[in-house]
Write an enzyme that holds these catalytic residues in place. Structure first.
Site, PDB file in Angstrom:
ATOM      1  N   MET A  24      11.109  24.697   2.962  1.00 50.05           N
ATOM      2  CA  MET A  24      10.414  23.837   2.144  1.00 50.05           C
ATOM      3  C   MET A  24      11.400  23.149   1.096  1.00 50.05           C
ATOM      4  SD  MET A  24       7.356  24.959  -0.387  1.00 50.05           S
ATOM      5  CE  MET A  24       6.161  25.515   1.056  1.00 50.05           C
ATOM      6  N   TYR A  70      15.371  30.200   8.593  1.00 50.40           N
ATOM      7  CA  TYR A  70      14.283  30.926   9.237  1.00 50.40           C
ATOM      8  C   TYR A  70      14.425  30.909  10.543  1.00 50.40           C
ATOM      9  CZ  TYR A  70      11.762  30.999   4.561  1.00 50.40           C
ATOM     10  OH  TYR A  70      11.346  31.208   3.539  1.00 50.40           O
ATOM     11  N   LYS A  96       0.720  -1.298   0.002  1.00 55.74           N
ATOM     12  CA  LYS A  96       0.161   0.243  -0.087  1.00 55.74           C
ATOM     13  C   LYS A  96       0.934   1.258   0.031  1.00 55.74           C
ATOM     14  CE  LYS A  96      -0.383   0.043   5.084  1.00 55.74           C
ATOM     15  NZ  LYS A  96      -1.379   0.119   6.104  1.00 55.74           N
ATOM     16  N   ARG A 137     -10.380   0.258  15.106  1.00 54.68           N
ATOM     17  CA  ARG A 137     -10.433   1.202  13.904  1.00 54.68           C
ATOM     18  C   ARG A 137     -11.218   0.734  12.832  1.00 54.68           C
ATOM     19  NH1 ARG A 137      -4.378   1.510  11.197  1.00 54.68           N
ATOM     20  NH2 ARG A 137      -5.019  -0.638  10.786  1.00 54.68           N
TER      21      ARG A 137
END
Length: 395
Positions: free
Chosen positions: A331, A278, A59, A157
């Site tokens: 990013m 940053y 998956k 779940r």
């Protein structure tokens, strides 16, 4: 290594292998997946789980490694059963493994039964409404491809409750029930002595034993290593196939699968007292040489891997030497302090540095990111050039 160029031409008339070379040169780096290591990991898990069958969970694009190539490699190694999360994933895996048994873990979405039958895959049914819809479809069409039943034993779940599962026993005893697998899922398998493991295996053994003649499955990657009472008839390893440690309280028994490298876009020097990144959270304590690398949190290198004046972050291997990340991860970029590289080390713009590999494991990086190896692998972005090593021809 399956790196054969494609000799076809594109619509513009340029050779496809030339376009591939340009794309590789323009990529921020390379993500190399070792298909032979995946196959070796599957064989080790299969041997550990004997006499149970060993499936392959592919998956989330085979945990970021590429569902098609991985399914072909596992099929060549002997894997006959695959699990995915969604019907869309099942279509990809079916193309790669035409004759395998294929299960969809997220179950049967409304009005999708025909799509399951079209590719001969089986829903993992965990709700009585799903079961009713699937039964209606099978009666209407005569479809006899089978389905799994998921029973909840403590994860809370997906899955039928134990009482709901008990209500299916007369159907099982009557025969012609269309159920090919009964399964549950461990919530705490990575913690060897967690008490929920024993409660779940006991509950599942009791209910699965009443599904007479139907194979049972409980163990995921970590569950395979919990002891001989956990494998039942079929085990479902996922992350362990891709090199994530299934036994976090002990050494990793799996081979590493992924190597991740990213490109240096600039070398620069800053003075003592200057900050990087940053928030100006990291300050140079000496004249510092930095390598600016073209990878960031958009590429799956999490912001949490950065550093500040009080905390060291993740490491990157530059010219064979571990070097620390300097400042926050952006990013698209990260800064690496390369001041302590040996004097003979040659580091230039365009060189590749190693983010995973050369001793930096997926699990180590996950620790710096404050997460697990599963999330690291499935977050690796599309801006890397993907390369496959080994595997069967055509992978």
């Amino acid at each position: 290594m399956n790196l054969m160029p494609d000799s076809r031409t594109t619509s513009s008339g340029t050779p496809a292998d030339a376009d591939t070379a340009v794309a590789a040169a323009a990529a921020i780096g390379t993500l190399t997946v070792d298909l032979d290591a995946i196959a070796a990991n599957w064989r080790k898990l299969e041997k550990t789980a004997v006499p149970a069958e060993c499936a392959g969970v592919v998956k989330a694009n085979a945990y970021g490694c590429g569902a098609g190539p991985v399914a072909r490699a596992l099929g060549a190694a002997g894997c006959k059963t695959f699990f995915v999360a969604t019907l869309g994933e099942a279509r990809i895996v079916r193309a790669a493994a035409p004759s395998a048994d294929l299960y969809v873990l997220n179950g049967l979405f409304q009005n999708c039964s025909d799509a399951f039958a079209a590719i001969n895959c089986r829903p993992v049914i965990g709700d009585l409404n799903e079961l009713a819809e699937w039964d209606a479809f099978c009666r209407r069409t005569g479809w006899a491809g089978g389905a799994a039943v998921h029973i909840d034993t403590g994860m809370n779940r997906l899955g039928l409750t134990l009482d709901e599962a008990q209500g299916l026993i007369p159907r099982i005893d009557a025969g012609d029930h269309g159920i090919t697998l009964v399964m549950s899922h461990l919530a705490c398998a990575e913690t060897l002595h967690h008490p929920l493991n024993a409660r779940q295996v006991a509950a599942f053994r009791e209910i699965a034993g009443q599904f007479s003649g139907i194979p049972a499955s409980l163990a995921n990657s970590s569950g395979i290593f919990l002891g001989p009472q956990y494998p039942f008839d079929l085990v479902r390893p996922g992350a362990a196939l891709y090199g994530v440690n299934p036994t976090p309280e002990a050494d990793n028994p799996m081979q590493p699968v992924v190597e991740l490298k990213a490109r240096i876009v600039q070398i620069r020097t800053i003075d003592k007292g200057e900050s990087v990144g940053y928030g100006a959270t990291w300050t140079a304590r000496r004249p510092t040489r930095l390598a600016i690398v073209a990878a960031g949190y958009a590429d799956g290198y999490f912001r949490a891997g950065g550093s500040n004046d009080g905390t060291r972050g993740a490491d990157v291997v530059v010219a064979g030497t571990r070097c620390p990340v300097a400042g926050r991860i952006s990013m698209d970029l990260l800064a690496v302090d390369i001041t302590d590289l040996p004097s003979h080390a040659i580091v230039r713009r365009g060189h590749l540095v190693t983010l995973i590999g050369e001793g930096i494991t997926v699990d180590e990086l996950a620790h710096h990111f404050g997460t697990i190896g599963y999330e690291v692998l499935t977050s690796l972005g599309s801006r890397y050039n993907r390369i496959y090593k080994g595997g069967p021809a055509g992978s």
